[in-house]
Structure formats: structure tokens, C-alpha cells
Write an enzyme that holds these catalytic residues in place. Sequence first.
Site, mmCIF file in Angstrom:
data_model
loop_
_atom_site.group_PDB
_atom_site.id
_atom_site.type_symbol
_atom_site.label_atom_id
_atom_site.label_comp_id
_atom_site.label_asym_id
_atom_site.label_seq_id
_atom_site.Cartn_x
_atom_site.Cartn_y
_atom_site.Cartn_z
ATOM 1 N N GLY A 41 0.838 -1.201 0.000
ATOM 2 C CA GLY A 41 0.000 0.000 0.000
ATOM 3 C C GLY A 41 0.870 1.248 0.000
ATOM 4 O O GLY A 41 0.691 2.163 -0.823
ATOM 5 N N HIS A 42 1.857 1.279 0.903
ATOM 6 C CA HIS A 42 2.812 2.392 0.895
ATOM 7 C C HIS A 42 3.569 2.397 -0.435
ATOM 8 O O HIS A 42 3.886 3.457 -0.984
ATOM 9 C CB HIS A 42 3.834 2.241 2.028
ATOM 10 C CG HIS A 42 3.246 2.163 3.400
ATOM 11 N ND1 HIS A 42 3.145 0.979 4.111
ATOM 12 C CD2 HIS A 42 2.720 3.113 4.207
ATOM 13 C CE1 HIS A 42 2.606 1.222 5.293
ATOM 14 N NE2 HIS A 42 2.328 2.496 5.377
ATOM 15 N N GLU A 153 -6.031 6.789 -0.116
ATOM 16 C CA GLU A 153 -7.483 6.930 0.078
ATOM 17 C C GLU A 153 -7.973 6.000 1.180
ATOM 18 O O GLU A 153 -9.063 6.164 1.695
ATOM 19 C CB GLU A 153 -8.207 6.638 -1.239
ATOM 20 C CG GLU A 153 -8.004 7.739 -2.256
ATOM 21 C CD GLU A 153 -8.684 7.477 -3.594
ATOM 22 O OE1 GLU A 153 -9.135 6.334 -3.830
ATOM 23 O OE2 GLU A 153 -8.726 8.415 -4.410
ATOM 24 N N ASP A 155 -7.100 5.929 4.143
ATOM 25 C CA ASP A 155 -7.357 6.758 5.328
ATOM 26 C C ASP A 155 -8.116 8.002 4.872
ATOM 27 O O ASP A 155 -7.555 9.092 4.760
ATOM 28 C CB ASP A 155 -6.033 7.102 6.004
ATOM 29 C CG ASP A 155 -5.338 5.850 6.506
ATOM 30 O OD1 ASP A 155 -5.703 5.358 7.565
ATOM 31 O OD2 ASP A 155 -4.447 5.335 5.793
ATOM 32 N N GLN A 158 -8.261 11.150 7.097
ATOM 33 C CA GLN A 158 -6.948 11.800 7.106
ATOM 34 C C GLN A 158 -6.749 12.601 5.830
ATOM 35 O O GLN A 158 -6.307 13.751 5.862
ATOM 36 C CB GLN A 158 -5.871 10.719 7.234
ATOM 37 C CG GLN A 158 -4.467 11.197 7.004
ATOM 38 C CD GLN A 158 -3.462 10.108 7.326
ATOM 39 O OE1 GLN A 158 -3.212 9.810 8.479
ATOM 40 N NE2 GLN A 158 -2.889 9.487 6.305
ATOM 41 N N SER A 191 -0.670 -2.403 7.995
ATOM 42 C CA SER A 191 0.401 -3.018 8.802
ATOM 43 C C SER A 191 -0.200 -3.853 9.938
ATOM 44 O O SER A 191 0.486 -4.674 10.538
ATOM 45 C CB SER A 191 1.351 -1.966 9.356
ATOM 46 O OG SER A 191 0.878 -0.682 9.157
HETATM 47 P P1 AMP Z 1 0.703 4.838 7.651
HETATM 48 O O1 AMP Z 1 2.117 4.357 7.627
HETATM 49 O O2 AMP Z 1 -0.289 3.821 8.078
HETATM 50 O O3 AMP Z 1 0.565 6.167 8.356
HETATM 51 O O4 AMP Z 1 0.326 5.135 6.121
HETATM 52 C C1 AMP Z 1 1.107 6.003 5.336
HETATM 53 C C2 AMP Z 1 0.363 6.316 4.068
HETATM 54 O O5 AMP Z 1 0.127 5.108 3.346
HETATM 55 C C3 AMP Z 1 -1.011 6.951 4.329
HETATM 56 O O6 AMP Z 1 -1.224 8.005 3.392
HETATM 57 C C4 AMP Z 1 -1.954 5.799 4.103
HETATM 58 O O7 AMP Z 1 -3.239 6.208 3.689
HETATM 59 C C5 AMP Z 1 -1.238 5.034 2.998
HETATM 60 N N1 AMP Z 1 -1.707 3.639 2.950
HETATM 61 C C6 AMP Z 1 -1.728 2.741 3.975
HETATM 62 N N2 AMP Z 1 -2.287 1.576 3.567
HETATM 63 C C7 AMP Z 1 -2.634 1.749 2.259
HETATM 64 C C8 AMP Z 1 -3.251 0.926 1.273
HETATM 65 N N3 AMP Z 1 -3.662 -0.311 1.546
HETATM 66 N N4 AMP Z 1 -3.443 1.438 0.045
HETATM 67 C C9 AMP Z 1 -3.049 2.712 -0.258
HETATM 68 N N5 AMP Z 1 -2.449 3.540 0.628
HETATM 69 C C10 AMP Z 1 -2.243 3.069 1.860
#
Ligand code: AMP
Length: 287
Positions: A41-42, A153, A155, A158, A191
Amino acid sequence: MKTASLSIASNAAELQRRLQETRAGRASIGFVPTMGALHAGHGALIRRARNENDLVAVSIFVNPLQFDRKTDLDAYPRNLDADVAFCAGLGADLIYAPAPADLYPREQLSFVDLPALEQHLCGRFRPGHFRGVATVVLKLLNIVQPRRAYFGEKDAQQLAIVRRMVEDLNVPVQIVPVTTVREPDGLALSSRNVRLTPPQRAIAPKLYRALQTAADLFSAGTKSVGAARAKAIADLISEPAIKLEYFEVCDPLNLQPLSGVHDSALIAGAVFFGEIRLIDNFLWRRV
Ligand code: AMP
């Protein structure tokens, strides 16, 4: 520290030294803020940033300000070595992995708050969370000064809050939304998924299915959110291993709850599997 062509800055001064050369050359910086424990995703955000910018910077920072419970903050997975290798594999140029004291050398007295957007969805159950998110995102944008910043998207609240903050406060950056990356069975990558037991993992896609059920009903002409919601969550709430926190249908921009749908709606939900909280959403549009 440098691995192949990937530089790692552990404080803002070091990061800015590296970025200065780039800015002098007018190269565009694409920025991907994360909390680490990186997955595909990241990866989608980093790839998109790679395609659209001269230089890609990824921040890895588990932000204490956005955690309402210290146990959650302590339990958040951290694996910098694996994250560095992941970013290197995707061609990122720079990692900013600060210690909390680098971003918060003194008690933080200034905050970004968007109460009108924070009071809905996740914000209703996580007091102070989005204030912590908006504040750290603004700090990071000020440090990195990217041309574009990439947000998932997945989140949705956010993303809505960051977009509005940037607009309201005239932050000179383009916010780029990236489609949610999912497992083949629909489960959104997170995660937290690795913490699910096999039986929990097997039923975890029910959240996404509930979102789709509501979207299908709207596409088929159902206007009433109450009616669609009741049908959509039936399968979720009949599952004893799932605790539904919320399932809401709201305006995609101001996140106000809707009682009836017209052209578009953000359908969003949060569920618990034991201690593990998963969120997901679907942006429905009439076609
Ligand atoms: P985090 O490390 O959880 O704060 O996420 C960092 C970025 O990755 C944020 O903009 C999340 O929305 C994005 N993100 C997390 N999981 C996914 C996913 N499955 N698909 C797309 N973006 C993601």
C-alpha cells in the site's frame, strides 16, 4: 548514512542540507509520509511519487502526538532496516527517519485542529488523533517542502483533513490521493493485518464487502442511508468475532453524515477483531 543511491537523514538539519541542492536545481520533490512497517500500500504511493517527481523523499516516523493510548504507540511495529530496503527497491532517494526529539525538541504548544472534520468517523472514537496527524503533517511539509505529497485513500478522513488544512492554510503543496491497495479478497492492506489470527484473517474481508453492499444498493437506486446501512452491516454484526465500531455514510468533502444519497457518498467503517482495529472505506459515485 547512504545505501546505494538512497540517503537516510535522521534529523531535520541533515535532511534539509540534502534537499537544498535539489531545490537549487529546481528539481521537484515528491513526499510520502509514513509510520513505517511498509507494505505494498505504501509502495503504491512511493511508485506514484517516483513517476511524477525528480526526487522522492519518504518519512518514517511513528508520531506520538496522534496516539491516544501509550500501549498502542509502544506496540506499533518498527523495522527500519526492512523499510530502508523496501524504499531502495522502489527507487526512493531520501528517507527521513527522525527520533521524536528531532520533531518535538520542546513541548509542542502549537496545533492544527479542524474540529468540523475531526468529530466524525474515526475522530469520534479517537479524541486528539487527527489533531496529532494534522500537526505532524504540517511540520513534515514545512521541513521537506515538497511539490507534491502522497496520501492513501484508505485513510479517507486523514486525506480529507490534510486537503482542507493545505487549502485553509495556503500550504504550497499539491496533495495527491492514491487508490487503496487490496488483497485479492478485498481486504485493504494494513500493517495491522499481520496481527490477525488465521480465522480472523478469513473473515476480515467482510468489512469491504459491507461497504460494497451499501454501494451496490445506492447504485441500484436506494436513496435511504438507513435502509442501505441496515442491509450492508447485517453480515458484519452477525459475526461474533467482529465488533463493529462504526459504519457511516457521509459527504466525501465535509464528512457530514448523510441521511439520503444523491451523486456521491463516502461509505466508511471500522471494526475490531479483539484488540486489532481495521478501517476501510469506499467512495461511491453515481455513474
Ligand atoms: P501509515 O504508515 O499507516 O501512516 O500510512 C502512510 C500512508 O500510506 C497513508 O497516506 C496511508 O493512507 C497510505 N496507505 C496505507 N495503507 C494503504 C493501502 N492499503 N493502500 C493505499 N495507501 C495506503
